[in-house]
Design an enzyme around this catalytic site. Structure first.
Site, PDB file in Angstrom:
ATOM      1  N   PRO A   1     -43.361  24.383 -54.026  1.00  0.00           N
ATOM      2  CG  PRO A   1     -41.406  24.180 -54.125  1.00  0.00           C
ATOM      3  CD  PRO A   1     -42.349  25.210 -53.960  1.00  0.00           C
TER       4      PRO A   1
ATOM      5  CE1 TYR B   1     -44.568  14.302 -56.515  1.00  0.00           C
ATOM      6  CE2 TYR B   1     -44.025  16.429 -55.138  1.00  0.00           C
ATOM      7  CZ  TYR B   1     -43.481  15.659 -56.313  1.00  0.00           C
ATOM      8  OH  TYR B   1     -44.345  16.666 -57.194  1.00  0.00           O
TER       9      TYR B   1
ATOM     10  CE  LYS C   1     -50.694  20.760 -59.149  1.00  0.00           C
ATOM     11  NZ  LYS C   1     -51.029  20.527 -60.435  1.00  0.00           N
TER      12      LYS C   1
ATOM     13  CE1 TYR D   1     -47.449  14.782 -60.104  1.00  0.00           C
ATOM     14  CE2 TYR D   1     -47.542  15.933 -58.612  1.00  0.00           C
ATOM     15  CZ  TYR D   1     -46.525  15.408 -59.746  1.00  0.00           C
ATOM     16  OH  TYR D   1     -45.468  15.659 -59.462  1.00  0.00           O
TER      17      TYR D   1
ATOM     18  CG  HIS E   1     -43.302  10.490 -65.593  1.00  0.00           C
ATOM     19  ND1 HIS E   1     -42.200  10.744 -64.453  1.00  0.00           N
ATOM     20  CD2 HIS E   1     -42.496  10.048 -65.940  1.00  0.00           C
ATOM     21  CE1 HIS E   1     -41.302  10.770 -64.525  1.00  0.00           C
ATOM     22  NE2 HIS E   1     -41.245  10.650 -65.738  1.00  0.00           N
TER      23      HIS E   1
HETATM   24  P1  FAS Z   1     -40.736  33.818 -63.522  1.00  0.00           P
HETATM   25  O1  FAS Z   1     -39.372  34.540 -62.493  1.00  0.00           O
HETATM   26  O2  FAS Z   1     -40.121  32.642 -64.607  1.00  0.00           O
HETATM   27  O3  FAS Z   1     -39.899  35.748 -64.271  1.00  0.00           O
HETATM   28  C1  FAS Z   1     -40.020  36.717 -64.415  1.00  0.00           C
HETATM   29  C2  FAS Z   1     -39.129  37.336 -65.667  1.00  0.00           C
HETATM   30  O4  FAS Z   1     -39.339  38.508 -65.277  1.00  0.00           O
HETATM   31  C3  FAS Z   1     -37.746  36.765 -64.657  1.00  0.00           C
HETATM   32  O5  FAS Z   1     -36.665  36.808 -66.078  1.00  0.00           O
HETATM   33  C4  FAS Z   1     -37.192  38.579 -63.935  1.00  0.00           C
HETATM   34  O6  FAS Z   1     -35.129  38.888 -64.492  1.00  0.00           O
HETATM   35  C5  FAS Z   1     -37.603  39.146 -65.837  1.00  0.00           C
HETATM   36  N1  FAS Z   1     -37.966  40.623 -64.436  1.00  0.00           N
HETATM   37  C6  FAS Z   1     -37.900  40.954 -63.168  1.00  0.00           C
HETATM   38  N2  FAS Z   1     -38.082  42.378 -62.933  1.00  0.00           N
HETATM   39  C7  FAS Z   1     -38.197  42.638 -63.924  1.00  0.00           C
HETATM   40  C8  FAS Z   1     -38.566  44.316 -64.191  1.00  0.00           C
HETATM   41  N3  FAS Z   1     -38.521  45.356 -63.696  1.00  0.00           N
HETATM   42  N4  FAS Z   1     -37.827  44.675 -65.645  1.00  0.00           N
HETATM   43  C9  FAS Z   1     -37.735  43.725 -66.417  1.00  0.00           C
HETATM   44  N5  FAS Z   1     -38.008  42.446 -66.123  1.00  0.00           N
HETATM   45  C10 FAS Z   1     -37.933  41.795 -65.171  1.00  0.00           C
HETATM   46  N6  FAS Z   1     -42.795  25.339 -60.062  1.00  0.00           N
HETATM   47  C11 FAS Z   1     -43.002  24.669 -59.991  1.00  0.00           C
HETATM   48  O7  FAS Z   1     -44.310  24.308 -60.978  1.00  0.00           O
HETATM   49  N7  FAS Z   1     -42.060  23.621 -59.297  1.00  0.00           N
HETATM   50  C12 FAS Z   1     -40.693  23.728 -58.738  1.00  0.00           C
HETATM   51  O8  FAS Z   1     -39.742  22.589 -58.562  1.00  0.00           O
HETATM   52  C13 FAS Z   1     -40.225  25.237 -58.572  1.00  0.00           C
HETATM   53  N8  FAS Z   1     -38.924  25.226 -58.368  1.00  0.00           N
HETATM   54  C14 FAS Z   1     -38.817  27.020 -58.147  1.00  0.00           C
HETATM   55  C15 FAS Z   1     -37.349  27.120 -57.960  1.00  0.00           C
HETATM   56  C16 FAS Z   1     -37.759  28.731 -57.450  1.00  0.00           C
HETATM   57  C17 FAS Z   1     -36.091  29.093 -56.573  1.00  0.00           C
HETATM   58  C18 FAS Z   1     -38.490  29.618 -57.721  1.00  0.00           C
HETATM   59  C19 FAS Z   1     -37.969  31.233 -57.318  1.00  0.00           C
HETATM   60  C20 FAS Z   1     -39.226  29.088 -58.732  1.00  0.00           C
HETATM   61  C21 FAS Z   1     -39.384  27.748 -58.857  1.00  0.00           C
HETATM   62  N9  FAS Z   1     -40.572  27.293 -59.182  1.00  0.00           N
HETATM   63  C22 FAS Z   1     -40.998  26.269 -59.456  1.00  0.00           C
HETATM   64  C23 FAS Z   1     -41.645  28.274 -59.673  1.00  0.00           C
HETATM   65  C24 FAS Z   1     -40.913  29.195 -61.423  1.00  0.00           C
HETATM   66  O9  FAS Z   1     -41.036  27.638 -61.940  1.00  0.00           O
HETATM   67  C25 FAS Z   1     -42.207  30.041 -60.879  1.00  0.00           C
HETATM   68  O10 FAS Z   1     -43.559  29.594 -61.226  1.00  0.00           O
HETATM   69  C26 FAS Z   1     -42.077  30.141 -63.052  1.00  0.00           C
HETATM   70  O11 FAS Z   1     -41.066  30.827 -62.632  1.00  0.00           O
HETATM   71  C27 FAS Z   1     -43.351  31.518 -63.286  1.00  0.00           C
HETATM   72  O12 FAS Z   1     -43.262  31.406 -64.337  1.00  0.00           O
HETATM   73  P2  FAS Z   1     -43.047  33.358 -64.588  1.00  0.00           P
HETATM   74  O13 FAS Z   1     -44.336  34.106 -64.606  1.00  0.00           O
HETATM   75  O14 FAS Z   1     -42.203  33.731 -66.012  1.00  0.00           O
HETATM   76  O15 FAS Z   1     -41.645  34.063 -63.429  1.00  0.00           O
HETATM   77  C1  PHB Z   2     -38.592  19.588 -60.034  1.00  0.00           C
HETATM   78  O1  PHB Z   2     -38.161  18.234 -61.221  1.00  0.00           O
HETATM   79  O2  PHB Z   2     -37.676  20.716 -59.882  1.00  0.00           O
HETATM   80  C2  PHB Z   2     -40.250  19.006 -59.210  1.00  0.00           C
HETATM   81  C3  PHB Z   2     -40.775  17.991 -59.541  1.00  0.00           C
HETATM   82  C4  PHB Z   2     -41.942  18.213 -59.106  1.00  0.00           C
HETATM   83  C5  PHB Z   2     -42.486  19.029 -57.668  1.00  0.00           C
HETATM   84  C6  PHB Z   2     -41.439  19.724 -57.860  1.00  0.00           C
HETATM   85  C7  PHB Z   2     -39.899  20.408 -58.647  1.00  0.00           C
HETATM   86  O3  PHB Z   2     -43.395  18.860 -57.262  1.00  0.00           O
END
Ligand code: FAS
Ligand code: PHB
Length: 392
Positions: free
Chosen positions: A295, A203, A299, A387, A74
């Site tokens: 989100p 957005y 980032k 961005y 994009h």
């Molecule tokens: P993660 O949380 O992805 O991974 C951590 C891992 O550690 C998991 O698999 C967990 O099971 C494991 N773990 C936890 N405790 C443990 C333990 N005690 N022992 C062993 N393993 C353990 N980011 C965006 O950029 N855009 C979005 O739209 C967006 N939407 C999101 C929606 C939600 C509901 C959440 C929670 C996050 C969102 N994020 C978004 C942010 C998300 O994408 C994170 O930045 C990304 O998953 C970060 O990756 P990790 O640091 O690997 O953490």
């Molecule tokens: C998504 O596609 O999940 C998404 C994209 C942009 C954002 C947040 C979430 O800022």
């Protein structure tokens, strides 16, 4: 059972898997301990937009081929407000950079496959993971798996276990500082196999609340609407969700919306959170274990990748160049980029959402911000460079 490796990585989300892959390619042995199953990790629907820097690191890790083939590049993003839509030309305003729409689930799948192909070990369903002596140069990690207790001695522990993991929780309170802002709303998200509303993300700032139209492919869309913190998913039928989404979009987008059964529906709370520093002796916090952003700025996942990039550079120097001082650099370098992304995510969230205590003044400031942003080359350039991702 006891054994020794150079690095123990806690967590097999994108941070842990990407770090494991980069360490493997540098000849550094790492074991990943993950408490869930691989399917459970893949079942979490999260991020969708990758910065160019993230795509570059995935390619360096040998896990970028499918993203290159299937990801949607994009060059712009759209802001909808006051019944109109304004396109921010990311590519022109950022001097040629773009973003790639490719779901975090697919990134995780590609990294799992790369790790498996490399014959590297990931212990899924590892229970009771605990870290010991990480303030010494001989840290240990214990865990149970299939009823057996294990101990791994190592040189370094990478806490890639997310916001609710044990890494940050294992640091003595006197040694860590955390700052947080919890936003007075959440995001209700829907994933559906329907074509995107438009070619690029939209957005929307609307008097009834924020909305976002994103996608995973040309046939799968991801939608979000701002909702109250105490909302319950079960109160939102698909039809109610689509009606509210339509209400918050400009006419052209509302008319283009194709609806279909939700494949996933969930509510995510929004917060800004940073833990400092990100290093404690031989324990290094990575990604969501150290910081959370709303989100709105897309980032979260991208910050996890830049943390991994910095930590890999430090560990490569430490293990392969015998540079003991290299470990000192990680937290400073990572936090410098983290705080710029925290700022941008806070700014986007403040500009696009309905805040209960904003009042008439706050509302007019949002309108002025959007008016300035869409009328000024300098303001557009600032949004674009943040961005698409600031340099590592
Ligand atoms: P993660 O949380 O992805 O991974 C951590 C891992 O550690 C998991 O698999 C967990 O099971 C494991 N773990 C936890 N405790 C443990 C333990 N005690 N022992 C062993 N393993 C353990 N980011 C965006 O950029 N855009 C979005 O739209 C967006 N939407 C999101 C929606 C939600 C509901 C959440 C929670 C996050 C969102 N994020 C978004 C942010 C998300 O994408 C994170 O930045 C990304 O998953 C970060 O990756 P990790 O640091 O690997 O953490
Ligand atoms: C998504 O596609 O999940 C998404 C994209 C942009 C954002 C947040 C979430 O800022």
């Amino acid at each position: 059972m006891s054994r020794r490796v150079q690095v123990v990585i806690i967590g097999a989300g994108p941070s842990g898997l990407l770090l494991g892959q980069l360490l493997h390619l540098s000849g550094i042995e790492a074991v990943i301990l993950e408490r869930q199953t691989a399917d459970y990790v893949l079942g979490r629907i999260r991020a969708g937009v990758l910065e160019q820097g993230t795509v570059d690191v995935l390619n360096r890790a040998g896990a970028g081929a499918r993203c290159a083939a299937e990801g949607l590049v994009h060059s712009g993003v759209e802001l909808a407000f006051d019944g109109r839509r304004h396109r921010i030309d990311l590519e022109r305003l950022s001097g040629g950079k773009t973003v790639t729409v490719y779901g975090q689930t697919e990134v995780t799948r590609d990294l799992m496959q790369a790790r498996s192909a490399a014959g590297c070990e990931t212990v899924y369903q590892a229970d009771d993971v605990a870290m010991h002596d990480f303030d010494s140069d001989m840290p240990r990690v214990t865990y149970t798996h299939a009823g057996q207790t294990h101990e791994i001695s190592c040189d370094v522990i990478a806490g890639c276990d997310g916001f609710h993991g044990i890494s940050r929780a294992s640091v003595p309170e006197r040694s860590i500082t955390t700052v947080e802002r919890v936003y007075p709303f959440g995001w209700l998200g829907v994933l559906a196999d329907v074509p995107p509303v438009s070619e690029e993300l939209i957005y929307a700032n609307h008097p009834d609340g924020f909305a976002l139209c994103s996608m995973r492919s040309r046939s799968r869309s991801r939608f979000y609407i701002q909702c109250e913190l105490d909302e319950k998913v079960e109160n939102w039928s698909d039809n109610r969700f689509y009606d509210e989404l339509r209400n918050r979009l400009d006419t052209r987008a509302a008319e283009a919306l194709v609806t279909g059964p939700s494949l996933e529906k969930s509510i995510a709370p929004l917060r800004s959170f940073v833990a400092e520093p990100m290093r404690f002796g031989r324990l290094f916090l990575v990604g969501d274990a150290a910081h959370i952003v709303p989100p709105t700025g897309a980032k979260g996942l991208n910050l996890a990748v830049s943390d991994v990039h910095y930590l890999h550079e430090c560990l490569n120097a430490f293990f392969n160049d015998r540079d003991g001082a290299a470990l000192e650099d990680y937290s400073r370098r990572a936090l410098a980029r983290v705080w710029k992304a925290v700022r941008f995510s806070w700014w986007m969230t403040s500009m696009m959402h309905r805040f209960p205590d904003n009042g008439a003044f706050g509302q007019r400031i949002q309108e002025a911000e959007l008016d300035y942003l869409t009328g000024s080359e300098a303001a557009g350039r600032s949004l674009a460079e943040n961005y698409v991702g600031l340099p590592f």
